[in-house]
Write an enzyme that holds these catalytic residues in place. Structure first.
Site, PDB file in Angstrom:
ATOM      1  N   ARG A  73       0.822  -1.066  -0.020  1.00  0.00           N
ATOM      2  CA  ARG A  73       0.029   0.052  -0.032  1.00  0.00           C
ATOM      3  C   ARG A  73       0.787   1.213   0.055  1.00  0.00           C
ATOM      4  O   ARG A  73       0.303   2.296  -0.462  1.00  0.00           O
ATOM      5  CB  ARG A  73      -0.860   0.029   1.275  1.00  0.00           C
ATOM      6  CG  ARG A  73      -2.077  -0.877   1.145  1.00  0.00           C
ATOM      7  CD  ARG A  73      -2.837  -0.716   2.354  1.00  0.00           C
ATOM      8  NE  ARG A  73      -4.068  -1.960   2.252  1.00  0.00           N
ATOM      9  CZ  ARG A  73      -5.081  -2.034   3.249  1.00  0.00           C
ATOM     10  NH1 ARG A  73      -5.031  -1.406   4.379  1.00  0.00           N
ATOM     11  NH2 ARG A  73      -6.012  -2.956   2.772  1.00  0.00           N
ATOM     12  N   GLU A 106      -1.254  -9.532  -4.241  1.00  0.00           N
ATOM     13  CA  GLU A 106      -2.641 -10.099  -4.492  1.00  0.00           C
ATOM     14  C   GLU A 106      -2.638 -11.506  -4.710  1.00  0.00           C
ATOM     15  O   GLU A 106      -3.018 -12.485  -4.404  1.00  0.00           O
ATOM     16  CB  GLU A 106      -3.569  -9.424  -5.469  1.00  0.00           C
ATOM     17  CG  GLU A 106      -4.122  -8.105  -5.003  1.00  0.00           C
ATOM     18  CD  GLU A 106      -4.999  -8.044  -3.830  1.00  0.00           C
ATOM     19  OE1 GLU A 106      -5.460  -9.176  -3.282  1.00  0.00           O
ATOM     20  OE2 GLU A 106      -5.119  -7.072  -3.105  1.00  0.00           O
ATOM     21  N   TYR A 144     -11.828 -11.188  -8.957  1.00  0.00           N
ATOM     22  CA  TYR A 144     -11.219 -10.532  -7.785  1.00  0.00           C
ATOM     23  C   TYR A 144      -9.769  -9.982  -8.039  1.00  0.00           C
ATOM     24  O   TYR A 144      -9.736  -8.833  -7.788  1.00  0.00           O
ATOM     25  CB  TYR A 144     -11.170 -11.599  -6.561  1.00  0.00           C
ATOM     26  CG  TYR A 144     -10.153 -10.970  -5.311  1.00  0.00           C
ATOM     27  CD1 TYR A 144     -10.902 -10.044  -4.756  1.00  0.00           C
ATOM     28  CD2 TYR A 144      -8.885 -11.021  -5.332  1.00  0.00           C
ATOM     29  CE1 TYR A 144     -10.144  -9.321  -3.661  1.00  0.00           C
ATOM     30  CE2 TYR A 144      -8.117 -10.461  -4.417  1.00  0.00           C
ATOM     31  CZ  TYR A 144      -8.897  -9.388  -3.561  1.00  0.00           C
ATOM     32  OH  TYR A 144      -7.966  -8.844  -2.500  1.00  0.00           O
ATOM     33  N   ASP A 188     -13.875 -11.116  -2.739  1.00  0.00           N
ATOM     34  CA  ASP A 188     -13.347 -12.258  -2.016  1.00  0.00           C
ATOM     35  C   ASP A 188     -14.139 -12.860  -1.070  1.00  0.00           C
ATOM     36  O   ASP A 188     -15.106 -12.371  -0.735  1.00  0.00           O
ATOM     37  CB  ASP A 188     -11.772 -12.070  -1.947  1.00  0.00           C
ATOM     38  CG  ASP A 188     -11.598 -11.247  -0.648  1.00  0.00           C
ATOM     39  OD1 ASP A 188     -12.460 -10.637  -0.478  1.00  0.00           O
ATOM     40  OD2 ASP A 188     -10.321 -11.179  -0.568  1.00  0.00           O
TER      41      ASP A 188
END
Length: 356
Positions: free
Chosen positions: A31, A43, A126, A144
Site C-alpha cells: 500500500r 494479490e 477478484y 473475495d
C-alpha cells in the site's frame, strides 16, 4: 423472512465504511506504493496465504524482480526459489506467464481495464478488480471471501456463496454503489473490515464495526450463520516415508514430475506408505547407494487443500554413489538453501539437511 443483497440499501454503508478505513487501515508494504505491479504481485501472494506471512516474501521478491520485465525473464528455478515457503507454486508460474503476456501484448504496461486484465494468465475477477481499482482507480469491485462474509452478514443473505451466480450478484450490487472517486479505498476497506472486525474464525467484533447498527445479522444475533457455504469434502490421507539421504555435507534431492501436485519442484525422496527399515534399506540400495546408518526422526503432517500427508522420516547416511541416476541430484546443503526450492510440505525435515 428471506432477505437478499438486492433488498438491502448498500449505499448507506459507504460513508461509515470509508471513515472507519481512513482511521484504521492496515499498514501494508504494497500500500505504500500501490503501482499496478506491486498490487498484482501482492494479490497473487495473498491467495491462500496470511497477510503477515506474505510481507517478508513480498519484500524479497520485489528486490530481486522489481518490475514486469525482470519477472518475465527470471529463470524458473530462481523464480521457484523466491516463492519457496508460499506454496501453491502454480500461482507464481501463472504470474510469470502473465508477465510475458504483458511484455508481448502490452509493451510491458499492465492494462487497467478488468476486461483486459482477465485475459492474463492466473488473473480472475477478484484480482482484476483489485488491480484496476487500487492501482488505476477504476470503479470495479474486488469480491473475495472477506467481502462475501461482510456483505452476507450485513444483509443477512443466506444464498450459497459457492455458486458462481452469487458472485455475479454481489459484483453487480457493489458496482452500483462503489464510489467513483475512491474505488481502491472502498475495496480495501471491505478487505480490512473482513480481516480485522468481521473475522472468519470466532465471533465478529461487532462493537468495533462501523456497520454495527445497520447489520441485519447483528440485530438478529445470527452473525455466525453467515456466509452460507457447503461443507468441504473430507481430505484424502496419504502416508509417506521421507528420506534424508546424506553423504557428508551432500543431500539427495530429486525433481518432481512436470504435472500434478508440487509439479516441477525439488523434494526429498519419499516412499509411498510407511515401510519398515529393511524395505527402506532396499529402496536406498536400488537408488545406487550403500546405506551405512539409518536413524528414525520425528513424524510430521502437511495439509494441502484436498490431501493430508502423514509422514515418517528417516536420516540415512550412505557411502558415495558412483552411478547416480540422472533424475537424482546429490547437492551440498548450502547450495540447496541458496538455489533449490523445496516445498514446505518437507519443512519438518529440512533441518536434517544441515545437521545430524
Amino acid at each position: 423472512m428471506e432477505q437478499y443483497i438486492e433488498d438491502y440499501n448498500l449505499t448507506k454503508l459507504t460513508t461509515p465504511l470509508l471513515k472507519w478505513f481512513h482511521a484504521h487501515a492496515r499498514s501494508l508494504p504494497w500500500r505504500d506504493e500501490p503501482t499496478p505491479y506491486h498490487v498484482w504481485v501482492s494479490e497473487i501472494m495473498l491467495q491462500q496465504t496470511r497477510v503477515e506471512a506474505v510481507k517478508g516474501y513480498y519484500d524479497r521478491f520485489l528486490k530481486c524482480l522489481p518490475d514486469v520485465k525482470a519477472l518475465s525473464e527470471c529463470p524458473e528455478d530462481e523464480l521457484l526459489k523466491l516463492w519457496e515457503g508460499l506454496g501453491y507454486y502454480n500461482r507464481v508460474r501463472n504470474l510469470q506467464a502473465a508477465a510475458r503476456q504483458v511484455m508481448e501484448d502490452y509493451n510491458g504496461i499492465i492494462p487497467s481495464s478488468p476486461k483486459e486484465l482477465l485475459q492474463l494468465k492466473g488473473i480472475g475477477s477478484y484480482t482484476a478488480g483489485a488491480i484496476s481499482s487500487i492501482a488505476y482507480q477504476y470503479p470495479q469491485p474486488a469480491v473475495d471471501g472477506n467481502v462475501f462474509r461482510v456483505i452476507t452478514r450485513v444483509c443477512a443473505d443466506d444464498s450459497d456463496i459457492s455458486k458462481p451466480a452469487f458472485r455475479k450478484r454481489v459484483e453487480k450490487a457493489l458496482r452500483e454503489v462503489i464510489p467513483e472517486d475512491a474505488p481502491g479505498d472502498y475495496n480495501q476497506a471491505l478487505m480490512d473490515l473482513g480481516a480485522m472486525v468481521c473475522v472468519p474464525n470466532g465471533r465478529p467484533h461487532c462493537e468495533e464495526c462501523p456497520w454495527e447498527l445497520m447489520c441485519e445479522s447483528r440485530k438478529a444475533g445470527t452473525q455466525l450463520e453467515y456466509p452460507n457455504k457447503p461443507k468441504k469434502a473430507k481430505r484424502k490421507i496419504e502416508k509417506k516415508t521421507v528420506l534424508i539421504i546424506r553423504d557428508g555435507d551432500h543431500v539427495l534431492i530429486q525433481k518432481r514430475p512436470k504435472t500434478g501436485l508440487l509439479a516441477g519442484l525439488y523434494e526429498l525422496p519419499a516412499m509411498e506408505g510407511q515401510p519398515g527399515r529393511r524395505e527402506i534399506i532396499e529402496y536406498v540400495e536400488r537408488l545406487g547407494f550403500e546405506p551405512l546408518h539409518i536413524k528414525k526422526v520425528e513424524d510430521a503432517k502437511h495439509i494441502f487443500s484436498h490431501i493430508e500427508w502423514h509422514m515418517k522420516g528417516y536420516v540415512v547416511s550412505v557411502a558415495e554413489s558412483t552411478h547416480l541416476p540422472k533424475e537424482l541430484l546429490m547437492v551440498e546443503f548450502a547450495t540447496i538453501q541458496r538455489e533449490y526450492a523445496i516445498p514446505s510440505a518437507f519443512s519438518a525435515y529440512l533441518k536434517y539437511i544441515k545437521t545430524f
